[in-house]
Write a protein that holds these residues in place. Structure first.
Motif, PDB file in Angstrom:
ATOM      1  N   TRP A 157     -13.296   6.796  -7.912  1.00  0.00           N
ATOM      2  CA  TRP A 157     -13.522   5.344  -7.024  1.00  0.00           C
ATOM      3  C   TRP A 157     -13.586   4.338  -7.964  1.00  0.00           C
ATOM      4  O   TRP A 157     -12.670   3.168  -7.865  1.00  0.00           O
ATOM      5  N   GLU A 158     -14.140   4.469  -9.089  1.00  0.00           N
ATOM      6  CA  GLU A 158     -14.433   3.345 -10.138  1.00  0.00           C
ATOM      7  C   GLU A 158     -13.107   3.251 -10.908  1.00  0.00           C
ATOM      8  O   GLU A 158     -12.827   1.837 -10.800  1.00  0.00           O
TER       9      GLU A 158
ATOM     10  N   HIS B 267     -10.747   0.986  -8.533  1.00  0.00           N
ATOM     11  CA  HIS B 267     -10.953  -0.406  -8.272  1.00  0.00           C
ATOM     12  C   HIS B 267     -10.398  -1.041  -9.709  1.00  0.00           C
ATOM     13  O   HIS B 267     -10.158  -2.232  -9.413  1.00  0.00           O
TER      14      HIS B 267
ATOM     15  N   ARG C 279     -14.594  -3.510  -0.955  1.00  0.00           N
ATOM     16  CA  ARG C 279     -15.411  -2.629  -1.375  1.00  0.00           C
ATOM     17  C   ARG C 279     -16.578  -2.363  -1.043  1.00  0.00           C
ATOM     18  O   ARG C 279     -17.159  -1.177  -0.588  1.00  0.00           O
ATOM     19  N   PRO C 280     -17.866  -3.517  -0.964  1.00  0.00           N
ATOM     20  CA  PRO C 280     -18.983  -3.106  -0.403  1.00  0.00           C
ATOM     21  C   PRO C 280     -19.158  -2.540   0.904  1.00  0.00           C
ATOM     22  O   PRO C 280     -20.171  -1.431   1.275  1.00  0.00           O
TER      23      PRO C 280
ATOM     24  N   GLU D 232     -18.193   1.285   0.735  1.00  0.00           N
ATOM     25  CA  GLU D 232     -19.377   1.638   0.214  1.00  0.00           C
ATOM     26  C   GLU D 232     -20.484   2.029   1.116  1.00  0.00           C
ATOM     27  O   GLU D 232     -21.139   3.158   1.167  1.00  0.00           O
ATOM     28  N   ALA D 233     -20.693   1.021   1.836  1.00  0.00           N
ATOM     29  CA  ALA D 233     -22.037   1.279   2.710  1.00  0.00           C
ATOM     30  C   ALA D 233     -21.527   1.655   3.903  1.00  0.00           C
ATOM     31  O   ALA D 233     -22.395   2.475   4.586  1.00  0.00           O
ATOM     32  N   ASP D 234     -20.222   2.014   4.255  1.00  0.00           N
ATOM     33  CA  ASP D 234     -19.660   2.728   5.375  1.00  0.00           C
ATOM     34  C   ASP D 234     -20.497   1.943   6.713  1.00  0.00           C
ATOM     35  O   ASP D 234     -20.564   2.911   7.593  1.00  0.00           O
TER      36      ASP D 234
ATOM     37  N   GLU E  43     -10.884  11.526   0.197  1.00  0.00           N
ATOM     38  CA  GLU E  43     -11.518  10.229  -0.327  1.00  0.00           C
ATOM     39  C   GLU E  43     -11.675  10.178  -1.855  1.00  0.00           C
ATOM     40  O   GLU E  43     -11.994  11.442  -2.291  1.00  0.00           O
TER      41      GLU E  43
ATOM     42  N   ARG F 240     -16.761   9.194  -5.844  1.00  0.00           N
ATOM     43  CA  ARG F 240     -17.674   8.196  -5.937  1.00  0.00           C
ATOM     44  C   ARG F 240     -18.554   8.478  -7.405  1.00  0.00           C
ATOM     45  O   ARG F 240     -18.767   9.457  -7.594  1.00  0.00           O
TER      46      ARG F 240
END
Ligand SMILES: NC(=O)c1ccc[n+]([C@@H]2O[C@H](COP(=O)([O-])OP(=O)(O)OC[C@H]3O[C@@H](n4cnc5c(N)ncnc54)[C@H](OP(=O)(O)O)[C@@H]3O)[C@@H](O)[C@H]2O)c1
Length: 292
Positions: free
Chosen positions: A197-198, A201, A217-218, A221-223, A289, A292
């Motif tokens: 993931w990192e 990005h 992105r946020p 990440e929070a889904d 996916e 992370r």
């Protein structure tokens, strides 16, 4: 223009009505479901019993409803805007609709009524703070006359004659949906190819997707996708784009694909989430996916 009617007090129409009220305008609203009009009355606005009733006496009538069918429902018939509007008043059509529904609206209004085509860019927060971008189509003198009203709500951009606002809005949303589709697919591809993931990005950060990748992105990440612009509305807009593409005799593959992603996300139960949940739908569909 100080006496304003706002027809449609949903996620966008309500903050627009409240903003105008806060700026000293006399605002009369109407909403199909009366419960959504209660807050306007409590804030000091008036509420009509029908669109025809709400627009009587208004100098300008702002319409902010779901789409073409809703526009027809609030404009035509014995209780519609056309039946109650004052001679010389202006209708400012701000909903995202089809070019043909705008033509029909123009035909339904009594002779002498002004009509501006003024869909908006920006969402609920921008509507509340007066920071919308307003894509205004219509005769230059009418746009000029409505500038004091439009600038209470945001920054008007004159895009051409009547119909140009709707065309511009479809183009803008097509760009937005396409970019989200490419972003979702790029993230899915990166995951399938084993990138973290990192790293993904970092890579996207040096591509033309950089701004959108960082901005979305946020929420990924929070889904968590609380609706500001509901995904069902975005799919509705993508359908309007698809119809416009067909009517223009074009075949646009990316446009069709981004519409299909929105429809798939809606089919996966995300209709009431924010439209950005299409990113989650693309990642889930890919099944792999990014780490992370
Ligand atoms: N939300 C955003 O971020 C955003 C941004 C830019 C543009 N837009 C566009 O702005 C428009 C409004 O969006 P929104 O987010 O405010 O949607 P919304 O919260 O779903 O509100 C839709 C409004 O349309 C009314 N309506 C729907 N069908 C109707 C019918 N048959 N007859 C009468 N009224 C009807 C609803 O009444 P009820 O309350 O009775 O259902 C409600 O007032 C849409 O065209 C949308 O594409 C939205």
């Amino acid at each position: 223009m100080e006496r304003i009617a706002v027809i449609g007090l949903g996620a966008m129409g309500a903050p627009i009505a409240h903003r105008l009220l806060g700026q000293g305008c006399q605002v009369t609203g109407w909403n199909r479901s009366p419960r959504r009009a209660a807050a306007l009355r409590e804030a000091g606005g008036a509420v009509g019993v029908s669109p025809a009733d709400a627009v009587r006496g208004a100098e300008a009538v702002l319409v902010m409803v779901t789409g073409p069918q809703a526009l027809l429902a609030v404009t035509e018939g014995e209780h519609g805007i056309a039946a109650g509007i004052d001679p010389g008043a202006v209708v400012v059509q701000m909903s995202t609709v089809s070019p043909s529904s705008l033509t029909r609206l123009a035909q339904a209004l009594p002779a002498g009524t002004g009509l501006l085509d003024a869909p908006v860019l920006g969402s609920v927060a921008e509507a509340a703070s007066g920071a919308l971008r307003i894509l205004a189509g219509g005769p230059p003198e009418l746009v000029e006359r409505c500038l004091p009203l439009l600038t209470r709500l945001g920054s008007p951009l004159r895009v051409g004659e009547l119909g140009a606002g709707t065309a511009a809005k479809l183009v803008a949303n097509n760009a937005l949906f396409g970019v989200l589709g490419v972003l979702g697919e790029s993230l899915a591809l990166g995951g399938a190819l084993g990138l973290s993931w990192e790293v993904l990005h970092e890579v996207l950060g040096v591509t033309p997707l950089a701004e959108q990748a960082a901005r979305r992105r946020p929420v990924i990440e929070a889904d968590d996708y609380p609706a500001r612009f509901a995904l069902a509305l975005a799919r509705k807009d993508a359908d309007l784009v698809a119809d416009a593409v067909g009517d223009a005799g074009l075949t646009l593959g990316l446009t069709a694909a981004s519409r299909d992603w929105l429809a798939a996300a809606e089919g996966a139960g995300r209709a009431d989430q924010d439209y950005t949940a299409v990113l989650a739908a693309i990642l889930h569909a890919a099944g792999k996916e990014p780490r992370r």
